[in-house]
Design an enzyme around this catalytic site. Structure first.
Site, PDB file in Angstrom:
ATOM      1  N   GLY A   1      -3.712  -3.987   6.553  1.00 34.90           N
ATOM      2  CA  GLY A   1      -2.607  -3.696   7.469  1.00 34.90           C
ATOM      3  C   GLY A   1      -2.820  -2.386   8.208  1.00 34.90           C
TER       4      GLY A   1
ATOM      5  CE  LYS B   1      -6.906  -2.173   7.350  1.00 35.52           C
ATOM      6  NZ  LYS B   1      -6.770  -0.719   7.405  1.00 35.52           N
TER       7      LYS B   1
ATOM      8  CG  ASP C   1      -7.709   2.410   0.962  1.00 37.78           C
ATOM      9  OD1 ASP C   1      -8.869   2.858   1.088  1.00 37.78           O
ATOM     10  OD2 ASP C   1      -7.064   1.933   1.919  1.00 37.78           O
TER      11      ASP C   1
ATOM     12  CD  GLU D   1      -8.787  -0.858   1.154  1.00 40.54           C
ATOM     13  OE1 GLU D   1      -7.875  -1.173   0.354  1.00 40.54           O
ATOM     14  OE2 GLU D   1      -8.627  -0.863   2.385  1.00 40.54           O
TER      15      GLU D   1
ATOM     16  CG  ASP E   1     -10.230  -0.669   5.499  1.00 39.79           C
ATOM     17  OD1 ASP E   1     -10.473  -1.078   6.632  1.00 39.79           O
ATOM     18  OD2 ASP E   1      -9.127  -0.139   5.217  1.00 39.79           O
TER      19      ASP E   1
ATOM     20  CB  SER F   1      -0.862  -0.027   1.260  1.00 39.44           C
ATOM     21  OG  SER F   1      -1.525   1.205   1.422  1.00 39.44           O
TER      22      SER F   1
ATOM     23  CE  LYS G   1      -4.710   0.071   0.620  1.00 41.02           C
ATOM     24  NZ  LYS G   1      -5.284  -0.718   1.743  1.00 41.02           N
TER      25      LYS G   1
ATOM     26  CE  LYS H   1      -3.801   4.119   2.267  1.00 39.49           C
ATOM     27  NZ  LYS H   1      -4.941   3.596   3.031  1.00 39.49           N
TER      28      LYS H   1
HETATM   29  O1  LIG Z   1       0.804  -1.438   4.840  1.00 36.58           O
HETATM   30  C1  LIG Z   1      -0.065  -1.351   5.721  1.00 36.58           C
HETATM   31  O2  LIG Z   1       0.162  -1.700   6.907  1.00 36.58           O
HETATM   32  C2  LIG Z   1      -1.428  -0.848   5.338  1.00 36.58           C
HETATM   33  C3  LIG Z   1      -1.443   0.548   4.837  1.00 36.58           C
HETATM   34  C4  LIG Z   1      -2.857   1.105   4.719  1.00 36.58           C
HETATM   35  O3  LIG Z   1      -3.338   1.189   3.624  1.00 36.58           O
HETATM   36  C5  LIG Z   1      -3.516   1.587   5.928  1.00 36.58           C
HETATM   37  C6  LIG Z   1      -2.711   1.931   6.984  1.00 36.58           C
HETATM   38  C7  LIG Z   1      -3.232   2.462   8.140  1.00 36.58           C
HETATM   39  C8  LIG Z   1      -4.581   2.626   8.273  1.00 36.58           C
HETATM   40  C9  LIG Z   1      -5.427   2.270   7.227  1.00 36.58           C
HETATM   41  C10 LIG Z   1      -4.920   1.726   6.065  1.00 36.58           C
HETATM   42  C11 LIG Z   1      -5.928   1.259   5.056  1.00 36.58           C
HETATM   43  O4  LIG Z   1      -5.894   0.133   4.565  1.00 36.58           O
HETATM   44  O5  LIG Z   1      -6.858   2.009   4.789  1.00 36.58           O
HETATM   45 MG   LIG Z   2      -8.186   0.852   3.565  1.00 37.72          MG
END
Ligand SMILES: O=C(O)CCC(=O)c1ccccc1C(=O)O
Ligand SMILES: [Mg+2]
Length: 378
Positions: free
Chosen positions: A296, A268, A194, A219, A244, A141, A167, A169
């Site tokens: 994550g 999660k 996402d 997402e 999510d 991500s 992924k 953002k």
């Molecule tokens: O690499 C990771 O640990 C996930 C990174 C990530 O997208 C995320 C990290 C922190 C809080 C929310 C998200 C998410 O999935 O939206």
């Molecule tokens: Mg997410």
């Protein structure tokens, strides 16, 4: 199966603060360090189980924070763990139902009890929860980058390393243009986005443009309670919606499925309150052919190890946000550190979460430690 009885004599909460190797930019702001708890539960045999709380210091992702997690554990959940001995962590997960909400606080303790249980029965945790995979596929991500060039270079480096899915953002004003450049440079890479709730139903026509980029999924475009709005979007969008933040329990998965709010779910452990609920979501998803993947939360090695166990379940059909330890940390607090080979991470064959904690590394990041002793026992 051999019947074990566990009585928790002591619980330690280690509050750590660790710096991320690189700051991570989302639609909400920048994260450059992670403050969290490592939980130790110690039973009457002297066996130790480890858990990790994933909440951040601010409520930008969901409503829980490091402080609320501490309060709920101290005042309500730890007394429930101490209340009486148990044969299985699911019994304690049930006790936790008397406390409303606060899934991350519950998960932090509950996962530690699962680790303990797996260690007492001398089984790897992934096997204990019904996992079928000896290695799990992982992707990255990537936070919002200062320039397209930096983003393309980063993607290139992660793909060279072998990560299996990318992924990105996105947020309004930082989406279509970025996707055009990324698709031009990497026409076939498994790609997804996402939004962390950055859009509204007013953006419906704009979001329809995402269809041209062959994304695996989009997402959480809308707010966490916007099941109806997500369903409306899904009727016009070919790209599957993945939820999510919206998913806090099995009932949310059922609701989203019934309404058509999403076709894929990011699981999660912290957001849904523990492995017990994850197992229930997995069961439902398997019966209904719904693909899952493991998300994550910038976890340390303990949380990462738990995620690997979860991702070994059958219905986890897409690569997870489970990077190797060295992507986020200069040094992780577990030994061995988590590594991947060509985008695959092997599960551990050792009992429990399968990794040792490095107390030396943990001390380096320690902010505060609290010890709770079970006064119900003589
Ligand atoms: O690499 C990771 O640990 C996930 C990174 C990530 O997208 C995320 C990290 C922190 C809080 C929310 C998200 C998410 O999935 O939206
Ligand atoms: Mg997410």
């Amino acid at each position: 199966m051999k019947d074990v009885l566990m009585q928790i004599n002591e619980i330690r909460l280690h509050r750590l603060r660790m710096h991320l190797k690189q700051p991570f930019l989302t639609s909400f702001g920048t994260i450059s360090e992670k403050e969290f708890f490592i939980i130790e539960v110690i039973d009457d045999h002297g066996t130790i189980g480890y858990g990790e709380s994933v909440a951040f210091t601010t409520p930008w992702y969901t409503e829980e924070t490091v402080k609320t997690v501490e309060h709920i554990m101290e005042q309500f959940l730890i007394p429930l763990v101490f209340q009486q001995s148990f044969h299985h962590p699911m019994e304690v997960a049930k006790r936790f139902h008397t406390v409303k909400g606060n899934p991350m606080a519950k998960a932090a303790l509950e996962t530690a009890l699962w680790d303990l249980y797996a260690k007492r029965t001398k089984k790897p945790l992934w096997e204990m929860i019904g996992g079928i995979r000896s290695e799990v596929e992982v992707g990255v991500s990537i936070g919002i980058q200062p320039s397209i060039k930096t983003l393309l270079d980063k993607i290139d480096a992660y793909l060279q390393e072998g990560y299996r899915r990318v992924k990105l953002k996105v947020k309004p004003g930082h989406d279509i243009d970025v996707l055009k450049h990324v698709r031009q440079a990497f026409p076939t890479v498994p790609l997804m986005v996402d939004a962390n709730s950055a859009y509204t139903l007013n953006d419906l026509h704009h979001l329809k443009k995402f269809d041209e980029f062959q994304l695996l999924m989009i997402e959480q475009p809308f707010g966490e309670r916007e099941f109806l709005e997500h369903a409306e979007l899904q009727t016009v969008l070919d790209t599957p919606i993945c939820l999510d933040e919206s998913i806090r329990c099995l009932d949310d998965v059922k609701l989203a499925t019934k309404l058509g709010s999403g076709k894929i779910f990011n699981v999660k452990i912290g957001r849904i309150g523990g492995l017990t609920e994850a197992i229930h979501i997995h069961q439902f998803s398997k019966e209904n052919n719904i693909p899952l993947w493991c998300g994550g939360m910038f976890e340390s090695g303990i949380g990462r190890a738990l995620n690997i166990s979860l991702a070994s379940l059958e219905q986890f059909l897409l690569p997870g946000d489970i990077s190797a330890s060295n992507r986020y940390w200069d040094a992780d607090i577990i030994k061995p550190e988590i590594t991947h080979k060509k985008g695959k991470i092997a599960v551990s064959e050792r009992p429990g979460i399968g990794f040792h904690i490095s107390y030396r590394e943990m001390e380096r990041h320690l902010v505060e430690r609290k010890t709770f002793k079970n006064k119900n026992i003589s």
